[in-house]
Scaffold this active site. Sequence first.
Site, PDB file in Angstrom:
ATOM      1  N   SER A 224     -10.298 -12.306   3.921  1.00  0.00           N
ATOM      2  CA  SER A 224     -11.519 -11.824   3.933  1.00  0.00           C
ATOM      3  C   SER A 224     -11.844 -13.473   4.273  1.00  0.00           C
ATOM      4  CB  SER A 224     -12.751 -11.029   3.599  1.00  0.00           C
ATOM      5  OG  SER A 224     -12.809 -11.512   2.501  1.00  0.00           O
ATOM      6  N   ALA A 250      -1.288  -2.662   3.993  1.00  0.00           N
ATOM      7  CA  ALA A 250      -1.148  -2.873   5.553  1.00  0.00           C
ATOM      8  C   ALA A 250      -1.845  -3.968   5.987  1.00  0.00           C
ATOM      9  CB  ALA A 250      -0.486  -1.683   6.139  1.00  0.00           C
ATOM     10  N   ALA A 251      -2.699  -4.266   5.905  1.00  0.00           N
ATOM     11  CA  ALA A 251      -3.885  -5.355   6.010  1.00  0.00           C
ATOM     12  C   ALA A 251      -2.765  -6.524   6.592  1.00  0.00           C
ATOM     13  CB  ALA A 251      -4.256  -5.599   6.031  1.00  0.00           C
ATOM     14  N   GLY A 252      -1.752  -7.354   5.758  1.00  0.00           N
ATOM     15  CA  GLY A 252      -0.573  -7.925   5.973  1.00  0.00           C
ATOM     16  C   GLY A 252       0.698  -7.807   7.437  1.00  0.00           C
ATOM     17  N   ASP A 253       1.123  -6.845   6.840  1.00  0.00           N
ATOM     18  CA  ASP A 253       1.207  -6.149   7.386  1.00  0.00           C
ATOM     19  C   ASP A 253       1.053  -6.169   9.543  1.00  0.00           C
ATOM     20  OD1 ASP A 253       3.178  -6.014   5.883  1.00  0.00           O
ATOM     21  OD2 ASP A 253       3.370  -3.717   5.795  1.00  0.00           O
ATOM     22  N   ARG A 286     -10.178   1.236   7.633  1.00  0.00           N
ATOM     23  CA  ARG A 286      -9.293   2.986   7.395  1.00  0.00           C
ATOM     24  C   ARG A 286      -8.100   2.979   6.240  1.00  0.00           C
ATOM     25  NH1 ARG A 286      -7.558   2.167  13.850  1.00  0.00           N
ATOM     26  NH2 ARG A 286      -9.758   2.147  14.279  1.00  0.00           N
TER      27      ARG A 286
END
Length: 300
Positions: A224, A250-253, A286
């Site tokens: 964040s 999957a935020a890093g992806d 999401r």
Amino acid sequence: MMKPKITVIGSSNTDMICRVPSIPLPGETLMGTGFSTVQGGKGANQAVAAARAGGDVTFIACVGNDAFGQQAIEAYQKEGIDTSCIQKIDDTPTGVALINVADSGENSITVAAGANAYLMPETIDKFRDIILGSDIVLMQLEIPVETVCHVTLMVSEANIPIILNPAPAREIDKTTLKLLTLVTPNEREASELSGLWPEARDEKESALEIQKQGVKSVVVTLGSRGAYYLDDKSSGIVESDKVKAVDTTAAGDTFNGYLVVEMAKGKSLTEAIDLANKAAAISVTRMGAQPSIPYINELT
């Protein structure tokens, strides 16, 4: 403008996601509140993110010659990804990830590599011309390390930028590190890659130590808080939009896929990070890995 040519070399998994009140402790059994099966794997997630960011993406991977593998290939094709370099491996299952997602958005993940372990240097050599026709090559560490080293040497000799997302954290030889254009660890991975774990004071110290090992540029994702960058000219934090996270999978992806496309378009590192931050911020609002990745028109 032609779409930048991005080659992603990495893992393809089927994610089995269970929604839970909190991450289970050792020996604890919790009743889940929901279950879903979606496409995942760091390589695949980043390929999808790069495609949705506007890249012309080729994905090099191995899947099992099974239902999960076929479903994955069909899903990538719907994204407009070139799947001609995905190999089907007989008598070996497609990789899977078992994911617990807590109500807080925190997750815990267990991965069984399956066919991903078959993505070896000899497979890579079949696609040498395709790889060397890329604007940028992106990899992660859910595939054999020897393959990462092999690709890095091949691509660096052709002076093509190569980005490594060193996740999950694994030891990489110093010769390979010196050939990388950019590494994109999270805070824990940066500390481990730097050799300072668990004594690293902060992301700045970790990034500086990684750069001393020969990597040209370092971007440490900070959740964040955004991302910290260090290159040969400057350093600093590019802040992220504040959102309520429901699933950080999957935020890093998402960040990496958007980052490489923006870099391939000629954007500065800070400009690329800014858009990648925005995409990652949307993704955590999401559920799921690839279903959470936004399309470029959602950011503009």
